[in-house]
Design a protein around this motif. Structure first.
Motif, PDB file in Angstrom:
ATOM      1  N   LYS A  35      31.654  41.148  35.896  1.00 33.45           N
ATOM      2  CA  LYS A  35      31.378  39.823  36.455  1.00 33.45           C
ATOM      3  C   LYS A  35      30.724  39.933  37.834  1.00 33.45           C
ATOM      4  CE  LYS A  35      33.216  35.254  37.079  1.00 33.45           C
ATOM      5  NZ  LYS A  35      34.307  34.330  36.780  1.00 33.45           N
ATOM      6  N   LEU A  36      31.243  40.814  38.682  1.00 35.33           N
ATOM      7  CA  LEU A  36      30.667  40.987  40.015  1.00 35.33           C
ATOM      8  C   LEU A  36      29.238  41.534  39.953  1.00 35.33           C
ATOM      9  CD1 LEU A  36      33.772  42.391  41.916  1.00 35.33           C
ATOM     10  CD2 LEU A  36      32.675  40.154  42.271  1.00 35.33           C
ATOM     11  N   ALA A  37      28.959  42.374  38.964  1.00 38.47           N
ATOM     12  CA  ALA A  37      27.627  42.981  38.838  1.00 38.47           C
ATOM     13  C   ALA A  37      26.548  41.942  38.563  1.00 38.47           C
ATOM     14  CB  ALA A  37      27.631  44.038  37.740  1.00 38.47           C
ATOM     15  N   GLN A  77      37.561  30.536  42.069  1.00 38.12           N
ATOM     16  CA  GLN A  77      38.030  29.530  43.023  1.00 38.12           C
ATOM     17  C   GLN A  77      39.548  29.460  42.996  1.00 38.12           C
ATOM     18  OE1 GLN A  77      36.319  27.871  45.199  1.00 38.12           O
ATOM     19  NE2 GLN A  77      34.219  28.005  44.474  1.00 38.12           N
ATOM     20  N   GLY A  78      40.204  29.637  44.122  1.00 38.34           N
ATOM     21  CA  GLY A  78      41.641  29.446  44.229  1.00 38.34           C
ATOM     22  C   GLY A  78      42.475  30.642  43.835  1.00 38.34           C
ATOM     23  N   LEU A  79      42.401  31.052  42.568  1.00 39.69           N
ATOM     24  CA  LEU A  79      43.196  32.168  42.071  1.00 39.69           C
ATOM     25  C   LEU A  79      42.330  33.143  41.298  1.00 39.69           C
ATOM     26  CD1 LEU A  79      46.312  30.251  40.654  1.00 39.69           C
ATOM     27  CD2 LEU A  79      46.211  31.553  42.786  1.00 39.69           C
ATOM     28  N   VAL A  80      42.676  34.419  41.396  1.00 37.60           N
ATOM     29  CA  VAL A  80      41.989  35.461  40.639  1.00 37.60           C
ATOM     30  C   VAL A  80      43.061  36.235  39.867  1.00 37.60           C
ATOM     31  CG1 VAL A  80      41.980  37.087  42.596  1.00 37.60           C
ATOM     32  CG2 VAL A  80      40.283  37.337  40.770  1.00 37.60           C
ATOM     33  N   LYS A 122      41.772  44.367  62.208  1.00 31.24           N
ATOM     34  CA  LYS A 122      40.493  44.533  61.505  1.00 31.24           C
ATOM     35  C   LYS A 122      40.467  43.660  60.251  1.00 31.24           C
ATOM     36  CE  LYS A 122      38.841  47.450  64.367  1.00 31.24           C
ATOM     37  NZ  LYS A 122      37.928  46.943  65.364  1.00 31.24           N
ATOM     38  N   ASN A 123      39.355  42.978  60.048  1.00 30.67           N
ATOM     39  CA  ASN A 123      39.149  42.141  58.864  1.00 30.67           C
ATOM     40  C   ASN A 123      38.593  43.005  57.745  1.00 30.67           C
ATOM     41  OD1 ASN A 123      39.919  39.557  59.922  1.00 30.67           O
ATOM     42  ND2 ASN A 123      38.053  39.650  61.160  1.00 30.67           N
ATOM     43  N   ILE A 124      39.296  43.010  56.629  1.00 27.41           N
ATOM     44  CA  ILE A 124      38.903  43.861  55.511  1.00 27.41           C
ATOM     45  C   ILE A 124      38.708  43.012  54.266  1.00 27.41           C
ATOM     46  CG2 ILE A 124      39.556  45.831  54.082  1.00 27.41           C
ATOM     47  CD1 ILE A 124      41.115  46.836  56.574  1.00 27.41           C
ATOM     48  N   ALA A 125      37.526  43.098  53.686  1.00 28.07           N
ATOM     49  CA  ALA A 125      37.207  42.362  52.463  1.00 28.07           C
ATOM     50  C   ALA A 125      37.638  43.178  51.254  1.00 28.07           C
ATOM     51  CB  ALA A 125      35.704  42.086  52.393  1.00 28.07           C
ATOM     52  N   ILE A 126      38.336  42.532  50.323  1.00 28.52           N
ATOM     53  CA  ILE A 126      38.675  43.130  49.041  1.00 28.52           C
ATOM     54  C   ILE A 126      37.951  42.291  47.996  1.00 28.52           C
ATOM     55  CG2 ILE A 126      40.484  43.752  47.422  1.00 28.52           C
ATOM     56  CD1 ILE A 126      42.438  43.874  49.805  1.00 28.52           C
ATOM     57  N   LEU A 127      36.906  42.859  47.408  1.00 30.73           N
ATOM     58  CA  LEU A 127      36.023  42.115  46.512  1.00 30.73           C
ATOM     59  C   LEU A 127      36.462  42.291  45.058  1.00 30.73           C
ATOM     60  CD1 LEU A 127      33.445  40.390  46.302  1.00 30.73           C
ATOM     61  CD2 LEU A 127      32.137  42.522  46.248  1.00 30.73           C
ATOM     62  N   VAL A 128      36.900  41.199  44.427  1.00 27.96           N
ATOM     63  CA  VAL A 128      37.391  41.244  43.048  1.00 27.96           C
ATOM     64  C   VAL A 128      36.992  39.988  42.275  1.00 27.96           C
ATOM     65  CG1 VAL A 128      39.386  42.716  43.522  1.00 27.96           C
ATOM     66  CG2 VAL A 128      39.630  40.242  43.700  1.00 27.96           C
ATOM     67  N   ALA A 129      37.000  40.113  40.949  1.00 29.46           N
ATOM     68  CA  ALA A 129      36.852  38.984  40.038  1.00 29.46           C
ATOM     69  C   ALA A 129      37.947  39.114  38.985  1.00 29.46           C
ATOM     70  CB  ALA A 129      35.463  38.991  39.380  1.00 29.46           C
ATOM     71  N   ASN A 130      38.112  38.109  38.146  1.00 31.82           N
ATOM     72  CA  ASN A 130      39.128  38.175  37.098  1.00 31.82           C
ATOM     73  C   ASN A 130      39.016  39.477  36.315  1.00 31.82           C
ATOM     74  OD1 ASN A 130      40.457  35.741  37.557  1.00 31.82           O
ATOM     75  ND2 ASN A 130      39.041  34.588  36.273  1.00 31.82           N
ATOM     76  N   GLY A 131      40.158  40.138  36.119  1.00 34.97           N
ATOM     77  CA  GLY A 131      40.188  41.388  35.368  1.00 34.97           C
ATOM     78  C   GLY A 131      40.147  42.628  36.234  1.00 34.97           C
ATOM     79  N   PHE A 132      40.324  42.472  37.554  1.00 40.78           N
ATOM     80  CA  PHE A 132      40.346  43.651  38.423  1.00 40.78           C
ATOM     81  C   PHE A 132      41.588  44.478  38.122  1.00 40.78           C
ATOM     82  CE2 PHE A 132      42.660  40.411  40.712  1.00 40.78           C
ATOM     83  CZ  PHE A 132      43.758  41.089  41.209  1.00 40.78           C
TER      84      PHE A 132
END
Length: 189
Positions: free
Chosen positions: A88-90, A45-48, A9-19
């Protein structure tokens, strides 16, 4: 049973810097162990960069940019907390699109701590019972959600949790929740 239902199963983990680092790494580790394919989705991009305790944590490679992702590409979604990440995600329109698509499709979602606040963005959680970081309560109630003081709440396809203090219990709840969501979608097909 976990290994069979979540395998592949493909699972998305949605994060931005500071998670909140532990709210990403512990679910990721458990999902990998269950045979799932968790992917880090981010506007970075690349790293979080994670947040660990009271300081910046480790860097993690991102798998996909949030602007290139469709909810249809994934079976399940994890929303870790973290003040900076959620803020940031908001402000990112792709966050609304992705989370909204998961809600509309009734796909399994697990949101931890402050990450629960991202559910209020989609304005499609009326009457859903949720819990999470106290700072998220007003936004969720304004979006029509019913707030619970319980540490972990499951409402159909949605699992929400207040904090990461007892990650072992949260991981067990998340795996059971995702197994049930996969089974329900399998039966509906």
């Amino acid at each position: 049973m976990t290994e069979q239902l979540l395998a592949g199963k493909n699972i998305a983990i949605l994060v931005a810097n500071g998670f909140e680092e532990v709210e990403m790494t512990e679910p990721q580790r458990a999902l990998l162990k269950a045979g799932a394919k968790p992917k880090i989705i981010s506007p970075e991009q690349g790293l979080v960069n994670g947040w660990h305790g009271a300081a910046w944590g480790h860097y993690f490679p991102t798998d996909r940019h949030v602007g290139e992702v469709l909810a249809a590409d994934f079976d399940l979604l994890v929303l870790p907390g973290g003040d900076r990440s959620v803020a940031k995600l908001a402000t990112n329109p792709h966050t609304r699109r992705i989370v909204g698509s998961f809600v509309d499709a009734g796909k399994g979602i697990a949101a931890f701590g402050k990450g629960v606040e991202l559910l209020a963005l989609v304005e499609r959680i009326k009457t859903r019972t949720v819990t999470g970081a106290d700072s998220a309560r007003a936004a969720l109630e304004a979006a029509g959600a019913v707030w619970s003081e319980d540490a972990v709440v499951q409402d159909r396809f949605l699992l929400t949790a207040q904090s990461s203090e007892n990650m072992a219990d949260l991981i067990d709840a998340m795996l059971r929740h995702f197994e049930a969501a996969v089974e329900q979608r399998k039966q509906a097909a």
